[in-house]
Design an enzyme around this catalytic site. Structure first.
Site, PDB file in Angstrom:
ATOM      1  N   GLY A  12       0.818  -1.216   0.000  1.00 45.16           N
ATOM      2  CA  GLY A  12       0.000   0.000   0.000  1.00 45.16           C
ATOM      3  C   GLY A  12       0.847   1.258   0.000  1.00 45.16           C
ATOM      4  N   ASP A  13       0.193   2.388  -0.245  1.00 44.42           N
ATOM      5  CA  ASP A  13       0.841   3.708  -0.240  1.00 44.42           C
ATOM      6  C   ASP A  13       1.962   3.817  -1.265  1.00 44.42           C
ATOM      7  OD1 ASP A  13      -0.841   4.318   1.899  1.00 44.42           O
ATOM      8  OD2 ASP A  13       0.617   3.602   3.362  1.00 44.42           O
ATOM      9  N   LYS A  16      -0.474   5.229  -5.677  1.00 47.93           N
ATOM     10  CA  LYS A  16      -1.551   4.913  -6.630  1.00 47.93           C
ATOM     11  C   LYS A  16      -2.359   6.160  -6.980  1.00 47.93           C
ATOM     12  CE  LYS A  16      -3.130   1.917  -3.636  1.00 47.93           C
ATOM     13  NZ  LYS A  16      -2.017   1.834  -2.665  1.00 47.93           N
ATOM     14  N   GLY A  17      -2.661   6.958  -5.934  1.00 48.23           N
ATOM     15  CA  GLY A  17      -3.487   8.152  -6.149  1.00 48.23           C
ATOM     16  C   GLY A  17      -2.863   9.071  -7.176  1.00 48.23           C
ATOM     17  N   GLY A  40      -5.921   5.762   1.732  1.00 52.73           N
ATOM     18  CA  GLY A  40      -5.620   7.196   1.719  1.00 52.73           C
ATOM     19  C   GLY A  40      -4.774   7.449   0.500  1.00 52.73           C
ATOM     20  N   HIS A  41      -5.383   8.031  -0.527  1.00 52.98           N
ATOM     21  CA  HIS A  41      -4.668   8.278  -1.780  1.00 52.98           C
ATOM     22  C   HIS A  41      -4.423   9.778  -1.917  1.00 52.98           C
ATOM     23  CE1 HIS A  41      -6.232   4.283  -3.725  1.00 52.98           C
ATOM     24  NE2 HIS A  41      -5.654   4.108  -2.550  1.00 52.98           N
ATOM     25  N   THR A  42      -3.166  10.147  -2.110  1.00 54.95           N
ATOM     26  CA  THR A  42      -2.795  11.567  -2.109  1.00 54.95           C
ATOM     27  C   THR A  42      -2.564  12.072  -3.529  1.00 54.95           C
ATOM     28  OG1 THR A  42      -1.596  11.024  -0.107  1.00 54.95           O
ATOM     29  CG2 THR A  42      -1.239  13.230  -1.021  1.00 54.95           C
ATOM     30  N   THR A 128      -6.505   0.045  10.472  1.00 52.28           N
ATOM     31  CA  THR A 128      -6.750   1.488  10.458  1.00 52.28           C
ATOM     32  C   THR A 128      -7.918   1.853  11.384  1.00 52.28           C
ATOM     33  OG1 THR A 128      -8.238   1.243   8.590  1.00 52.28           O
ATOM     34  CG2 THR A 128      -5.918   1.707   8.083  1.00 52.28           C
ATOM     35  N   GLN A 223      -5.232  -0.221  -1.198  1.00 51.89           N
ATOM     36  CA  GLN A 223      -4.242  -1.100  -0.544  1.00 51.89           C
ATOM     37  C   GLN A 223      -3.213  -1.619  -1.559  1.00 51.89           C
ATOM     38  OE1 GLN A 223      -7.834  -1.676   0.464  1.00 51.89           O
ATOM     39  NE2 GLN A 223      -7.208   0.015   1.747  1.00 51.89           N
ATOM     40  N   GLY A 301      -2.015   8.758  10.036  1.00 53.05           N
ATOM     41  CA  GLY A 301      -0.888   9.588  10.481  1.00 53.05           C
ATOM     42  C   GLY A 301       0.234   8.776  11.119  1.00 53.05           C
ATOM     43  N   LYS A 330       8.647   7.675  -6.394  1.00 54.69           N
ATOM     44  CA  LYS A 330       9.522   8.160  -5.314  1.00 54.69           C
ATOM     45  C   LYS A 330      11.005   7.843  -5.518  1.00 54.69           C
ATOM     46  CE  LYS A 330       7.221   9.023  -1.450  1.00 54.69           C
ATOM     47  NZ  LYS A 330       6.371   9.001  -0.244  1.00 54.69           N
ATOM     48  N   LEU A 331      11.424   7.783  -6.778  1.00 54.64           N
ATOM     49  CA  LEU A 331      12.851   7.553  -7.033  1.00 54.64           C
ATOM     50  C   LEU A 331      13.673   8.702  -6.452  1.00 54.64           C
ATOM     51  CD1 LEU A 331      14.652   5.458  -8.497  1.00 54.64           C
ATOM     52  CD2 LEU A 331      14.688   6.994 -10.470  1.00 54.64           C
ATOM     53  N   GLY A 415       8.726  13.168  -7.769  1.00 54.63           N
ATOM     54  CA  GLY A 415       8.226  14.172  -6.826  1.00 54.63           C
ATOM     55  C   GLY A 415       6.738  13.968  -6.645  1.00 54.63           C
TER      56      GLY A 415
HETATM   57  P1  GDP Z   1      -1.452   5.591  -2.296  1.00 49.54           P
HETATM   58  O1  GDP Z   1      -2.223   5.180  -1.106  1.00 49.54           O
HETATM   59  O2  GDP Z   1      -0.867   4.451  -3.045  1.00 49.54           O
HETATM   60  O3  GDP Z   1      -2.214   6.516  -3.198  1.00 49.54           O
HETATM   61  O4  GDP Z   1      -0.194   6.431  -1.750  1.00 49.54           O
HETATM   62  P2  GDP Z   1      -0.223   7.557  -0.588  1.00 49.54           P
HETATM   63  O5  GDP Z   1      -0.836   8.792  -1.145  1.00 49.54           O
HETATM   64  O6  GDP Z   1      -0.773   7.015   0.664  1.00 49.54           O
HETATM   65  O7  GDP Z   1       1.324   7.753  -0.332  1.00 49.54           O
HETATM   66  C1  GDP Z   1       2.216   8.147  -1.336  1.00 49.54           C
HETATM   67  C2  GDP Z   1       2.874   9.466  -0.904  1.00 49.54           C
HETATM   68  O8  GDP Z   1       3.977   9.725  -1.757  1.00 49.54           O
HETATM   69  C3  GDP Z   1       1.966  10.677  -1.030  1.00 49.54           C
HETATM   70  O9  GDP Z   1       2.299  11.590  -0.036  1.00 49.54           O
HETATM   71  C4  GDP Z   1       2.305  11.221  -2.419  1.00 49.54           C
HETATM   72  O10 GDP Z   1       2.062  12.609  -2.522  1.00 49.54           O
HETATM   73  C5  GDP Z   1       3.780  10.938  -2.480  1.00 49.54           C
HETATM   74  N1  GDP Z   1       4.332  10.671  -3.822  1.00 49.54           N
HETATM   75  C6  GDP Z   1       3.774   9.989  -4.855  1.00 49.54           C
HETATM   76  N2  GDP Z   1       4.654   9.854  -5.874  1.00 49.54           N
HETATM   77  C7  GDP Z   1       5.790  10.465  -5.459  1.00 49.54           C
HETATM   78  C8  GDP Z   1       7.102  10.631  -6.045  1.00 49.54           C
HETATM   79  O11 GDP Z   1       7.383  10.180  -7.154  1.00 49.54           O
HETATM   80  N3  GDP Z   1       8.034  11.299  -5.283  1.00 49.54           N
HETATM   81  C9  GDP Z   1       7.761  11.805  -4.042  1.00 49.54           C
HETATM   82  N4  GDP Z   1       8.725  12.423  -3.373  1.00 49.54           N
HETATM   83  N5  GDP Z   1       6.551  11.650  -3.471  1.00 49.54           N
HETATM   84  C10 GDP Z   1       5.593  10.988  -4.165  1.00 49.54           C
HETATM   85  P1  IMO Z   2      -3.825   2.677   0.546  1.00 50.31           P
HETATM   86  O1  IMO Z   2      -5.031   2.485  -0.348  1.00 50.31           O
HETATM   87  C1  IMO Z   2      -1.260   1.031   3.680  1.00 50.31           C
HETATM   88  C2  IMO Z   2      -3.129  -1.884   6.378  1.00 50.31           C
HETATM   89  C3  IMO Z   2      -3.273  -1.484   7.837  1.00 50.31           C
HETATM   90  C4  IMO Z   2      -3.134  -2.858   8.493  1.00 50.31           C
HETATM   91  C5  IMO Z   2      -3.863  -3.781   7.504  1.00 50.31           C
HETATM   92  C6  IMO Z   2      -5.306  -4.065   7.877  1.00 50.31           C
HETATM   93  O2  IMO Z   2      -3.640   4.071   0.975  1.00 50.31           O
HETATM   94  O3  IMO Z   2      -2.628   2.025  -0.050  1.00 50.31           O
HETATM   95  P2  IMO Z   2      -7.540  -2.622   7.723  1.00 50.31           P
HETATM   96  O4  IMO Z   2      -7.917  -1.315   8.363  1.00 50.31           O
HETATM   97  O5  IMO Z   2      -7.587  -2.598   6.228  1.00 50.31           O
HETATM   98  O6  IMO Z   2      -8.289  -3.779   8.300  1.00 50.31           O
HETATM   99  O7  IMO Z   2      -5.994  -2.857   8.149  1.00 50.31           O
HETATM  100  O8  IMO Z   2      -3.835  -3.117   6.258  1.00 50.31           O
HETATM  101  N1  IMO Z   2      -3.713  -0.943   5.416  1.00 50.31           N
HETATM  102  C7  IMO Z   2      -3.000  -0.104   4.645  1.00 50.31           C
HETATM  103  N2  IMO Z   2      -1.670   0.140   4.608  1.00 50.31           N
HETATM  104  N3  IMO Z   2      -2.090   1.670   2.821  1.00 50.31           N
HETATM  105  C8  IMO Z   2      -3.412   1.412   2.825  1.00 50.31           C
HETATM  106  O9  IMO Z   2      -4.250   1.903   1.896  1.00 50.31           O
HETATM  107  C9  IMO Z   2      -3.929   0.519   3.798  1.00 50.31           C
HETATM  108  N4  IMO Z   2      -5.164   0.065   4.104  1.00 50.31           N
HETATM  109  C10 IMO Z   2      -5.013  -0.832   5.074  1.00 50.31           C
HETATM  110  O10 IMO Z   2      -2.244  -0.605   8.236  1.00 50.31           O
HETATM  111  O11 IMO Z   2      -1.782  -3.246   8.507  1.00 50.31           O
HETATM  112 MG    MG Z   3      -2.215   5.490   0.948  1.00 52.81          MG
END
Ligand code: GDP
Ligand code: IMO
Ligand code: MG
Length: 433
Positions: A12-13, A16-17, A40-42, A128, A223, A301, A330-331, A415
């Site tokens: 996750g994270d 994707k967003g 949480g997609h940013t 979460t 995820q 957070g 995030k290279l 970035g």
């Molecule tokens: P998601 O859940 O897969 O959409 O990812 P999140 O938004 O939770 O976390 C990715 C974080 O990395 C966010 O704060 C984005 O703004 C940031 N981000 C995405 N792509 C890049 C990148 O290429 N470089 C940097 N420095 N940050 C990035």
């Molecule tokens: P995005 O879409 C990262 C993790 C939680 C926990 C496990 C189970 O932003 O990538 P849950 O609340 O789903 O029952 O928690 O999954 N988890 C994530 N980790 N990014 C997410 O979403 C996540 N959604 C759930 O931290 O380990």
């Molecule tokens: Mg996320």
């Protein structure tokens, strides 16, 4: 016109967003196929940060239809808040569509999620606490309340009565938590239901028609692969299926409608919550990467755990998703390192090495990473405008991953801002390499 899936390839994270937002510019429909407000997609646009939990990451383009599909679980209070916040910021939500088959996260699901984690103590998953597991459990047990139930206040109230007759016993007797009152719940839900009713639609039909009409459809996963209920690092997973195959089920289209799967992976790895993580860095290095990459959970957070790129796990993600191209995000965060370890194999308890993801959880829990150390590039990527403009060592890093995975990296993130991405082909075709 076939659909494209965008899937998280790690825990996750992965960004994707940002990638969905980027490709949504050339799409007509963006459809979230599983998960709920645990996501949480940013998206960062002109310095403004948008944190999306329920709403698909195509919302910043006026007119792009944004579908919350049947495979999702929806917290009505949180969804209304998210829609209101978007509207307050001048983002229209008129094109949001909500599947009547999606399940609702109810207050008892949230209460049980927290209480169950408390009870697990040191064995907790680190959820979460958004009620995700209990909501999907009720769906599977055929006790769930669905979005379509909000269309009729009488039916909704009856469902609350039936559900609470059981859930209050569980809350009080099993978890020693406060019971919930039907009256209060029905009243609060009525105003939320009134706000959400206009968004409810037959989204399976909507997506099928869009595809038949030659419109471009993106299917956005929440995820990541290793959090998948069936294929991830069980039990430290979420309660739905982020893998690409689940996109068809989650949306209600046939698998023959999908022909491209874009995997999104960070140039390193992060994980939130508990569970095994072979390439997890020592604490000082984790702090450094966390600082450089702003690795704090978008939803909770919490500090994200940080590790080096794990090509064994990523090859597994390529396999179980059928990934056809990769976005490596995030290279830029790795620009500060003289040397960058990359995990190419796992050493198992019996001393053997494997490049395949272990099928048995005990093997994975005890797996030690075998690293190849690649040279760093030690220069910022801010001014780089094209992939071949990357420093030689950065190009080598990307090529190393491509060779190990046998998949082309078509997008590289440099970035957080929308435009900070290097594409191998014009963006309109980036997901369909
Ligand atoms: P998601 O859940 O897969 O959409 O990812 P999140 O938004 O939770 O976390 C990715 C974080 O990395 C966010 O704060 C984005 O703004 C940031 N981000 C995405 N792509 C890049 C990148 O290429 N470089 C940097 N420095 N940050 C990035
Ligand atoms: P995005 O879409 C990262 C993790 C939680 C926990 C496990 C189970 O932003 O990538 P849950 O609340 O789903 O029952 O928690 O999954 N988890 C994530 N980790 N990014 C997410 O979403 C996540 N959604 C759930 O931290 O380990
Ligand atoms: Mg996320």
């Amino acid at each position: 016109m076939p659909a494209t899936v965008i899937v998280g390839a790690q825990w996750g994270d992965e960004g994707k967003g940002k990638i969905v937002d980027l490709l949504a510019r050339h799409s007509d429909v963006v459809c979230r196929y599983q998960g709920g407000p645990n996501a949480g997609h940013t998206i960062v646009l002109d310095g403004d940060v948008y944190k999306l939990h329920h709403v698909p990451s195509g919302i910043l383009y006026p007119g792009t239809v944004c579908v919350v599909a049947a495979g999702c679980v929806v917290d009505p209070g949180l969804l209304v808040r998210e829609l209101d916040e978007l509207e307050e910021r001048g983002v229209s939500t008129d094109a949001v569509r909500l599947s009547g088959n999606a399940h609702l996260i109810m207050p008892w699901h949230v209460a049980i999620d927290s209480a169950s984690e408390r009870r697990l103590g040191t064995l907790q998953i680190g959820t979460t606490k958004r009620g995700i597991g209990p909501a999907y459990a009720d769906k599977a047990a055929r006790l769930g309340i669905r979005v379509q139930d909000i269309l009729d206040a009488k039916i909704l109230r009856q469902k609350f009565e039936t559900a609470l007759a059981e859930k209050n016993v569980v809350l009080e007797r099993v978890y020693r938590a406060e019971p919930l009152a039907v009256e209060e719940l029905a009243e609060r839900m009525e105003s939320l239901a009134a706000r959400l009713r206009p968004y409810v639609a037959d989204t399976s039909l909507l997506v099928e028609r869009a595809l038949k009409d030659g419109r471009r459809v993106l299917l956005e996963g929440a995820q990541g692969t290793l959090l998948d209920l069936d294929h991830g690092t069980y039990p430290f997973v979420t309660s739905s299926n982020p893998v690409a195959g689940a996109a068809a089920t989650g949306v209600g289209i046939g698998p023959t409608r999908i022909d491209a799967v874009l995997g999104v992976a960070k140039a390193y790895v992060t994980r939130v919550g508990a569970g095994p993580f072979p390439t997890e860095m020592p604490p000082r290095e984790q702090e450094r990467v966390r600082e450089l990459g702003a690795e704090f959970g978008t939803t909770t957070g919490r500090e994200r755990r940080c590790g080096w790129l794990d090509l064994v796990a990523l090859r597994f993600a390529v396999r179980v998703n059928g990934i056809t191209s990769l976005a490596l995000t995030k290279l830029d965060v790795l620009s500060q390192f003289d040397e960058i370890p990359v995990c190419v194999a796992y050493r198992l308890r019996d001393g053997t090495e494997t490049a395949e993801f272990p099928a048995h959880q005990s093997d994975f829990h005890h797996a030690e990473p075998v690293y190849e150390v690649l040279p760093g590039w030690r220069e910022p990527l801010d001014g780089v405008a094209a992939l071949d403009g990357l420093p030689a060592a950065a190009r080598r890093y990307v090529a190393f991953a491509e060779e190990a995975l046998d998949v082309e990296v078509t997008l590289v993130g440099t970035g957080a801002e929308r435009e900070r991405v290097l594409a191998r082909t014009p963006l309109a075709g980036a997901a369909r390499a």
